[in-house]
Scaffold this active site. Structure first.
Site, PDB file in Angstrom:
ATOM      1  N   ARG A  61     -14.648  32.378 -21.655  1.00  0.00           N
ATOM      2  CA  ARG A  61     -13.338  32.944 -22.038  1.00  0.00           C
ATOM      3  C   ARG A  61     -12.184  32.249 -21.322  1.00  0.00           C
ATOM      4  NH1 ARG A  61     -15.343  38.706 -21.050  1.00  0.00           N
ATOM      5  NH2 ARG A  61     -17.207  37.553 -20.468  1.00  0.00           N
ATOM      6  N   GLU A  98     -25.107  39.757  -7.870  1.00  0.00           N
ATOM      7  CA  GLU A  98     -25.696  40.964  -7.299  1.00  0.00           C
ATOM      8  C   GLU A  98     -27.224  40.806  -7.229  1.00  0.00           C
ATOM      9  OE1 GLU A  98     -24.334  44.420  -9.274  1.00  0.00           O
ATOM     10  OE2 GLU A  98     -25.277  45.775  -7.831  1.00  0.00           O
TER      11      GLU A  98
HETATM   12  P1  AMP Z   1     -16.927  37.942 -10.857  1.00  0.00           P
HETATM   13  O1  AMP Z   1     -17.618  36.653 -10.513  1.00  0.00           O
HETATM   14  O2  AMP Z   1     -17.617  39.155 -10.330  1.00  0.00           O
HETATM   15  O3  AMP Z   1     -15.455  37.900 -10.473  1.00  0.00           O
HETATM   16  O4  AMP Z   1     -17.016  38.106 -12.427  1.00  0.00           O
HETATM   17  C1  AMP Z   1     -16.188  37.399 -13.209  1.00  0.00           C
HETATM   18  C2  AMP Z   1     -16.825  36.993 -14.507  1.00  0.00           C
HETATM   19  O5  AMP Z   1     -17.578  38.047 -15.109  1.00  0.00           O
HETATM   20  C3  AMP Z   1     -15.717  36.637 -15.452  1.00  0.00           C
HETATM   21  O6  AMP Z   1     -16.022  35.374 -16.008  1.00  0.00           O
HETATM   22  C4  AMP Z   1     -15.679  37.757 -16.468  1.00  0.00           C
HETATM   23  O7  AMP Z   1     -15.628  37.200 -17.739  1.00  0.00           O
HETATM   24  C5  AMP Z   1     -16.948  38.558 -16.268  1.00  0.00           C
HETATM   25  N1  AMP Z   1     -16.700  40.015 -16.017  1.00  0.00           N
HETATM   26  C6  AMP Z   1     -16.959  40.673 -14.864  1.00  0.00           C
HETATM   27  N2  AMP Z   1     -16.684  41.978 -14.961  1.00  0.00           N
HETATM   28  C7  AMP Z   1     -16.200  42.166 -16.206  1.00  0.00           C
HETATM   29  C8  AMP Z   1     -15.730  43.317 -16.924  1.00  0.00           C
HETATM   30  N3  AMP Z   1     -15.678  44.556 -16.369  1.00  0.00           N
HETATM   31  N4  AMP Z   1     -15.296  43.149 -18.186  1.00  0.00           N
HETATM   32  C9  AMP Z   1     -15.335  41.908 -18.750  1.00  0.00           C
HETATM   33  N5  AMP Z   1     -15.785  40.811 -18.143  1.00  0.00           N
HETATM   34  C10 AMP Z   1     -16.223  40.913 -16.875  1.00  0.00           C
END
Ligand code: AMP
Length: 173
Positions: A61, A98
């Protein structure tokens, strides 16, 4: 445009307990991408961070949001991809999830040393993905000057995991 009222919440996707922020209705709005691009551009201009040479989009995205921003800024666009998608020599970063690990890659010759880059993704949650992308920028010798996210999940404190550069988020939860 009120992005929050158009972004759709899907409970328990992709797994139980996650409230997924679905941006597809916003992309489907004929004005959506143009408004997101304009808001990113305005917010980065307000930061007075100087010239931006390159937008890096994180698969997938981050591609959708990053490419029109690069076009609008008149700068280059570089994709950071999941493993084994890029055909030439890559820098690689493995990072913790995780459960288990994930990997991101970027072409070694994608950005010249010293170029000033911004990393774009749709959502920052824990910040692990965006922090990994910064390591790829580091390996390339380019200079990370900022991050842009359409959505920031404030309660997860993801920005604490990132290097100390300006962070623009357009919608906060
Ligand atoms: P993080 O590495 O935990 O910051 O997760 C980020 C990635 O996971 C991004 O590329 C987002 O597209 C996806 N992501 C994580 N949580 C969500 C959520 N609640 N809704 C949509 N996409 C999410």
């Amino acid at each position: 445009m009120d992005f929050k009222s158009i972004i759709r919440d899907i409970p328990d996707f992709p797994q139980k307990g996650i409230l997924f922020r679905d941006i597809t209705p916003l992309l489907a709005d004929p004005q959506g991408l143009a408004e997101i691009t304009k808001d990113f551009q305005t917010r980065f201009a307000e930061l007075n961070i100087g010239a931006i040479d390159c937008i890096i989009g994180i698969e997938s995205r981050g591609f959708i949001l990053g490419a029109p921003l690069a076009m609008s800024l008149g700068c280059s666009f570089v994709p950071v991809r999941k493993p084994k998608k890029l055909p030439a020599a890559v820098f690689r970063v493995e990072y913790a999830l995780e459960y288990g690990t994930d990997t991101l890659e970027m072409h070694c010759d994608a950005i010249a040393k010293g170029k000033r880059v911004i990393i774009i993704d749709d959502v920052i949650a824990t910040g692990g993905t965006a922090a990994a992308a910064a390591k790829l920028v580091d390996q390339s010798g380019a200079e990370l000057i900022g991050y842009g996210f359409l959505i920031e999940l404030d309660f997860l404190n993801g920005r604490k995991a990132l290097p100390e550069v300006p962070i623009v988020s357009l919608v906060n939860y």
